[in-house]
Design a protein around this motif. Structure first.
Motif, short mmCIF file in Angstrom:
data_model
loop_
_atom_site.label_atom_id
_atom_site.label_comp_id
_atom_site.label_asym_id
_atom_site.label_seq_id
_atom_site.Cartn_x
_atom_site.Cartn_y
_atom_site.Cartn_z
N ARG A 19 0.83 -1.20 0.00
CA ARG A 19 0.00 0.00 0.00
C ARG A 19 0.87 1.26 0.00
O ARG A 19 0.65 2.20 -0.78
N ASN A 20 1.88 1.27 0.88
CA ASN A 20 2.76 2.42 0.98
C ASN A 20 3.52 2.67 -0.32
O ASN A 20 3.69 3.82 -0.77
N THR A 21 3.96 1.60 -0.96
CA THR A 21 4.71 1.72 -2.22
C THR A 21 3.84 2.30 -3.32
O THR A 21 4.28 3.16 -4.10
N ASN A 22 2.59 1.84 -3.41
CA ASN A 22 1.69 2.37 -4.44
C ASN A 22 1.36 3.83 -4.20
O ASN A 22 1.25 4.62 -5.15
N GLU A 23 1.23 4.22 -2.94
CA GLU A 23 1.01 5.64 -2.64
C GLU A 23 2.22 6.46 -3.08
O GLU A 23 2.07 7.54 -3.67
N TRP A 24 3.42 5.94 -2.82
CA TRP A 24 4.65 6.63 -3.22
C TRP A 24 4.78 6.71 -4.74
O TRP A 24 5.15 7.74 -5.30
N LEU A 25 4.44 5.61 -5.43
CA LEU A 25 4.49 5.62 -6.89
C LEU A 25 3.53 6.65 -7.47
O LEU A 25 3.86 7.35 -8.44
N GLY A 26 2.34 6.73 -6.88
CA GLY A 26 1.39 7.72 -7.35
C GLY A 26 1.90 9.13 -7.16
O GLY A 26 1.81 9.98 -8.06
N ALA A 27 2.46 9.40 -5.97
CA ALA A 27 3.00 10.73 -5.70
C ALA A 27 4.16 11.06 -6.63
O ALA A 27 4.29 12.20 -7.13
N SER A 28 5.01 10.07 -6.91
CA SER A 28 6.16 10.28 -7.80
C SER A 28 5.70 10.57 -9.23
O SER A 28 6.21 11.48 -9.90
N ALA A 29 4.72 9.79 -9.71
CA ALA A 29 4.21 10.01 -11.07
C ALA A 29 3.57 11.38 -11.19
O ALA A 29 3.76 12.09 -12.19
N ARG A 30 2.81 11.76 -10.18
CA ARG A 30 2.17 13.09 -10.20
C ARG A 30 3.21 14.20 -10.26
O ARG A 30 3.09 15.14 -11.06
N ALA A 31 4.25 14.08 -9.42
CA ALA A 31 5.26 15.12 -9.37
C ALA A 31 6.08 15.18 -10.66
O ALA A 31 6.32 16.27 -11.22
N MET A 32 6.50 14.02 -11.17
CA MET A 32 7.35 14.00 -12.36
C MET A 32 6.61 14.51 -13.59
O MET A 32 7.16 15.28 -14.39
N ALA A 33 5.35 14.09 -13.75
CA ALA A 33 4.60 14.48 -14.94
C ALA A 33 4.13 15.93 -14.89
O ALA A 33 3.61 16.44 -15.87
N TYR A 256 -8.32 -9.46 11.43
CA TYR A 256 -8.68 -9.61 10.02
C TYR A 256 -8.41 -8.23 9.41
O TYR A 256 -9.17 -7.29 9.63
N PRO A 257 -7.30 -8.08 8.66
CA PRO A 257 -6.86 -6.74 8.22
C PRO A 257 -7.86 -6.04 7.32
O PRO A 257 -8.52 -6.67 6.47
N GLY A 258 -7.95 -4.73 7.50
CA GLY A 258 -8.83 -3.95 6.65
C GLY A 258 -8.44 -4.03 5.19
O GLY A 258 -9.31 -4.06 4.30
N LEU A 259 -7.14 -4.07 4.88
CA LEU A 259 -6.71 -4.16 3.48
C LEU A 259 -7.15 -5.47 2.86
O LEU A 259 -7.50 -5.53 1.67
N ALA A 260 -7.14 -6.55 3.64
CA ALA A 260 -7.62 -7.84 3.13
C ALA A 260 -9.13 -7.79 2.90
O ALA A 260 -9.64 -8.33 1.91
N GLN A 261 -9.84 -7.11 3.80
CA GLN A 261 -11.28 -6.97 3.62
C GLN A 261 -11.59 -6.14 2.38
O GLN A 261 -12.52 -6.45 1.62
N LEU A 262 -10.82 -5.08 2.17
CA LEU A 262 -11.04 -4.23 1.00
C LEU A 262 -10.84 -5.00 -0.29
O LEU A 262 -11.60 -4.85 -1.25
N THR A 263 -9.83 -5.86 -0.32
CA THR A 263 -9.61 -6.70 -1.49
C THR A 263 -10.83 -7.56 -1.76
O THR A 263 -11.25 -7.73 -2.92
N SER A 264 -11.42 -8.08 -0.70
CA SER A 264 -12.63 -8.91 -0.84
C SER A 264 -13.79 -8.09 -1.36
O SER A 264 -14.53 -8.52 -2.25
N PHE A 265 -13.97 -6.87 -0.81
CA PHE A 265 -15.06 -6.01 -1.26
C PHE A 265 -14.96 -5.73 -2.76
O PHE A 265 -15.92 -5.85 -3.51
N ILE A 266 -13.75 -5.33 -3.19
CA ILE A 266 -13.55 -4.92 -4.58
C ILE A 266 -13.72 -6.11 -5.53
O ILE A 266 -14.26 -5.98 -6.63
#
Length: 444
Positions: A19-33, A256-266
């Motif tokens: 999750r943290n890596t994807n947030e960082w990738l998004g921030a990096s792409a936004r800044a670079m572009a 039961y992690p929230g991120l695991a639950q979110l994966t199930s919801f989606i």
């Protein structure tokens, strides 16, 4: 507390790392572009890249942020705005009782306790429900805490503890209370009422409204109930339960992690969610996006998830869904039988959505049969045509059809006449036409 193989700790931290890596990738792409130099290159790639970065960064950041209530001011009969304050009435280790206090307004006779679900999302999932009730009632809500922030020293929290919390909240608010339980807590609210009816009749609520709850999961199978049948408790514990990492106050707690639950919801509606994000990215690239558009309003809430304790999740599956202890009226709390036949003086109302694929029609209405000693004049049921799960407590169906019916039900069993102003606030609403309701599939 359930034991877990050593990889539980690694799995939890790996999920947070992703999750943290994807947030960082998004921030990096936004800044670079967004560098001004790229404006001289007439190619849409950089706009799309920047848009993808903005949407991705925000989406993954929301997953660990508890949303604020953000309740707007209430317009009073004097034409003035009345600010709404969120007061903590009772503070507990695993959940608080909140009151939405409307400034400079005399207390209203209708007192409503909204019992929020503990099923992945925060109590703020009921924000629109609270907004719709505030002009005509004193509104309280159960605000459950994220399990990963609760130290192991605070002990366990299972469905029996949940029921005891609900009983405490009911006692505190008094006998003129009207309870509305949304989805998951419906069977436990019923059990809490049964215990109070037998042990402390003066503390039981006046009315109990159950919305889309799994009182009898076997009455109408859904993907949720089928999942429970396909897996043994051992498999669920191995696949779903993980240990909170050292980064959080609840380090070592099994959840039961929230991120695991979110994966199930989606995954339940992956195509729709994928299309929504693609459309949002291209809208941002065209300059048509905004901070408060429908996409962000929905997903800021939908993506904000919380961990639930392992014992709560496992006991819910084992006792409510597999064991059918509520449906068969043999549910016990701290060694005491919660006998639904002891409920006599509480009016019971069940609400179901015809298109509900979480708690299908038939599951909630079972409460009326279980409460066999409640007089027929105190029982009511409503099936909302065309409505899905989310719509029956927060969508158009709730606002235009169900809410007025619920308030009328409360008034009919209040034992007192309400001022004409409040009665008009309930009745003067046009019904929604069946088949024209477009409710979301937010899982609860």
């Amino acid at each position: 507390m359930p034991k877990q193989p050593p990889q539980g700790l690694i799995s939890y931290d790996v999920m947070e790392t992703v999750r943290n890596t994807n947030e960082w990738l998004g921030a990096s792409a936004r800044a670079m572009a967004s560098y001004p130099a790229f404006a001289m290159i007439p190619h849409p790639f950089f706009r799309v890249m920047s848009a993808w970065g903005r949407v991705t960064e925000r989406s993954f950041a929301r997953m660990v942020i508890k949303p604020d209530w953000n309740i707007p001011p209430i317009l009073g009969p004097d034409g003035q705005d009345h600010i709404v304050y969120v007061d903590r009435v009772l503070k507990r280790d695993f959940g608080d009782l909140l009151h939405f206090r409307v400034a400079r307004r005399e207390p209203i006779d209708r007192k409503i306790l909204l019992i929020a679900p503990m099923s992945g999302h925060y109590a703020t999932l009921l924000r629109s429900t609270v907004n719709s009730l505030l002009p005509d009632a004193e509104v309280y809500v159960t605000d459950w805490h994220n399990a990963r922030n609760i130290p192991v020293s605070k002990g366990k929290f299972d469905i029996e503890d949940y029921t005891l919390y609900v009983m405490d909240f009911m006692r505190h608010l008094g006998p003129d209370l009207n309870v509305i339980a949304v989805c998951q807590p419906a069977p436990l609210a019923l059990a809490a009422t049964a215990l109070l009816a037998e042990e402390e009749p003066e503390a039981q609520p006046r009315t109990l409204t159950l919305i889309g709850g799994p009182i009898n999961p076997d009455a109408a199978p859904t993907e949720v109930t089928d999942f429970g049948r396909r897996h043994t408790m051992g498999e669920l514990e191995y696949l779903a339960i993980q240990q909170v990492g050292f980064k959080f106050a609840g380090a070592g707690r099994m959840v039961y992690p929230g991120l695991a639950q979110l994966t199930s919801f989606i995954s339940m509606n992956a195509e729709t969610h994928t299309r929504a994000f693609i459309d949002k990215i291209f809208a941002e690239a065209r300059g048509e996006g905004s901070e408060r558009d429908r996409h962000y309003k929905f997903y800021d809430e939908y993506l904000a998830v919380m961990d639930m304790t392992a014992e709560f999740y496992l006991s819910t599956v084992q006792r409510i869904f597999k064991g059918l202890e509520i449906a068969e009226n043999r549910f016990e709390v701290a060694g005491r039988m919660a006998d639904m036949t002891k409920i006599r003086d509480v009016a019971v109302f069940t609400v179901e959505g015809a298109n509900d694929d979480i708690s299908a029609p038939g599951q909630c209405i079972a409460a009326l049969d279980i409460c066999s000693n409640v007089d027929a004049s105190k029982k009511k049921q409503h099936l909302e045509e065309g409505a899905g799960h989310y719509g029956i407590f927060a969508g158009k169906s709730w606002r235009l059809n169900i809410r007025p019916i619920v308030l009328d039900f409360i008034d009919d069993h209040s034992g007192k006449a309400l001022p004409d102003r409040r009665r008009r606030a309930v009745g003067d609403r046009a019904p929604v036409q069946p088949g024209k309701i477009n409710s979301s599939r937010m899982a609860v």
